[in-house]
Design an enzyme around this catalytic site. Structure first.
Site, PDB file in Angstrom:
ATOM      1  N   LYS A 156      42.418  37.558  54.756  1.00  0.00           N
ATOM      2  CA  LYS A 156      41.661  38.019  53.662  1.00  0.00           C
ATOM      3  C   LYS A 156      42.106  37.145  52.324  1.00  0.00           C
ATOM      4  O   LYS A 156      41.401  36.749  51.665  1.00  0.00           O
ATOM      5  CB  LYS A 156      41.384  39.332  53.571  1.00  0.00           C
ATOM      6  CG  LYS A 156      40.802  40.344  54.337  1.00  0.00           C
ATOM      7  CD  LYS A 156      41.166  41.642  54.537  1.00  0.00           C
ATOM      8  CE  LYS A 156      40.416  42.427  55.566  1.00  0.00           C
ATOM      9  NZ  LYS A 156      40.664  43.816  55.722  1.00  0.00           N
ATOM     10  N   GLN A 178      44.754  47.983  53.094  1.00  0.00           N
ATOM     11  CA  GLN A 178      44.113  47.757  54.413  1.00  0.00           C
ATOM     12  C   GLN A 178      44.615  49.146  55.409  1.00  0.00           C
ATOM     13  O   GLN A 178      45.876  49.731  55.246  1.00  0.00           O
ATOM     14  CB  GLN A 178      45.373  46.598  54.985  1.00  0.00           C
ATOM     15  CG  GLN A 178      45.260  46.155  56.253  1.00  0.00           C
ATOM     16  CD  GLN A 178      43.931  45.738  56.529  1.00  0.00           C
ATOM     17  OE1 GLN A 178      43.437  44.900  55.670  1.00  0.00           O
ATOM     18  NE2 GLN A 178      43.326  45.701  57.710  1.00  0.00           N
ATOM     19  N   ASP A 202      35.957  48.079  49.729  1.00  0.00           N
ATOM     20  CA  ASP A 202      35.791  48.126  51.201  1.00  0.00           C
ATOM     21  C   ASP A 202      34.380  49.131  51.211  1.00  0.00           C
ATOM     22  O   ASP A 202      34.069  49.263  52.171  1.00  0.00           O
ATOM     23  CB  ASP A 202      36.917  49.090  51.606  1.00  0.00           C
ATOM     24  CG  ASP A 202      38.264  48.179  52.403  1.00  0.00           C
ATOM     25  OD1 ASP A 202      37.373  46.899  52.664  1.00  0.00           O
ATOM     26  OD2 ASP A 202      39.142  48.566  52.359  1.00  0.00           O
TER      27      ASP A 202
END
Length: 291
Positions: free
Chosen positions: A56, A100, A123
């Site tokens: 990422k 994460q 997200d």
């Protein structure tokens, strides 16, 4: 159908999307504006998570998004993590925050998701963004894997209106938000999960079959309708092989279109994260700097 199956190439489409993102960011920088900025928080050293975070951050770097890594030890407690998130929420030059997942078991995921500002929740997991998705309200962030799948299907002009979409896997990250997004696209949606009595009965009816379970080769040829579109979200390492949920070689000649693993949904998920970060950045800049 042998030889005519469309391979839904997420890698190629991702490269195209990322080039456009890069050009847009360069246009802002040419005006003297700062780079977009994504803060990435990693707790512990879970090997797949370390790889995902590295990928990422590399993708961010390649398009011109600044990424800040906050790598915390495994024994970090909830209050320490929430304190960091509060600091990042307050930073005007941080556009997006990504924590994460999965988190260590001693840290409740719900508390962390609720702590992230909905305006920085790239997200798309905060209840405000999930609520916007359920309510068909523009302006929220759509979770990255569902958004990536949606962009892939749109690119290949696969119409969802009135189609029977079957999603295997009812997880928080993919299955549930994806079902809401498919309803937004006017599909008829069924979601199968571990308690579904006869998954095959559903999958055989699917015009578009999406599997997101992480169970290698769960979807066999006899579970797929002739001419279906098959989207494989799952990714598992078995020995030295990377396998998806779908038995690709057996299913591909039966399907109208199918995603490969790797190179299908994975790159699209990362590209969707970049798009969400760019969206957060645009909002931060204000209307006078919109493209």
């Amino acid at each position: 159908m042998e030889g005519s199956t469309i391979i839904l190439d997420g890698k190629a489409l991702s490269e195209n999307i990322r080039q456009k993102i890069k050009e847009e960011i360069q246009s802002y920088i040419a005006k003297g504006l700062r780079q977009p900025c994504l803060a990435v928080v990693l707790v512990g050293d879970d090997p797949p998570s370390v790889v995902y975070v590295r990928n990422k951050r590399k993708a961010c770097e390649n398009v011109g998004i600044k990424s800040l890594l906050y790598h915390l030890p495994y024994n970090t407690n909830l209050s320490e993590l929430l304190e960091l998130i509060a600091e990042l929420n307050a930073k005007e030059d941080v556009d997006g925050i990504l924590v994460q997942l999965p988190l260590p078991k001693h840290i409740p995921m719900e508390d962390v998701i609720l702590a992230i500002s909905p305006k920085k929740d790239v997200d798309g997991f905060h209840p405000e963004n999930m609520g916007r998705l359920l309510g068909r309200l523009e302006g929220g962030f759509i979770p990255c894997t569902p958004l990536g799948i949606d962009l892939l299907l749109k690119h290949y002009q696969i119409d969802l209106k009135g189609k029977d979409v079957v999603i295997v896997g009812a997880g928080f990250i993919v299955g549930r938000p994806l079902s809401a997004l498919m309803l937004w696209r006017d599909a008829t949606v069924s979601v199968c999960h571990i308690h579904t009595k006869d998954i095959k009965k559903y999958t055989l009816e699917a015009d578009i079959l999406i599997s997101a379970t992480g169970v290698p080769h769960l979807i066999k040829e006899d579970m797929v309708k002739e001419g279906a579109v098959v989207v494989d979200v799952g990714i598992s390492k078995v020995g030295d092989k990377i396998l998806g949920d779908v038995d690709f070689e057996a299913v591909k000649n039966k399907a109208y279109a199918i995603t490969p693993v790797p190179g299908g949904v994975g790159p699209m998920t990362v590209s969707a994260l970049l798009l969400n970060t760019l969206q957060a950045y645009r909002r931060n800049l204000g209307k006078e700097h919109q493209p």
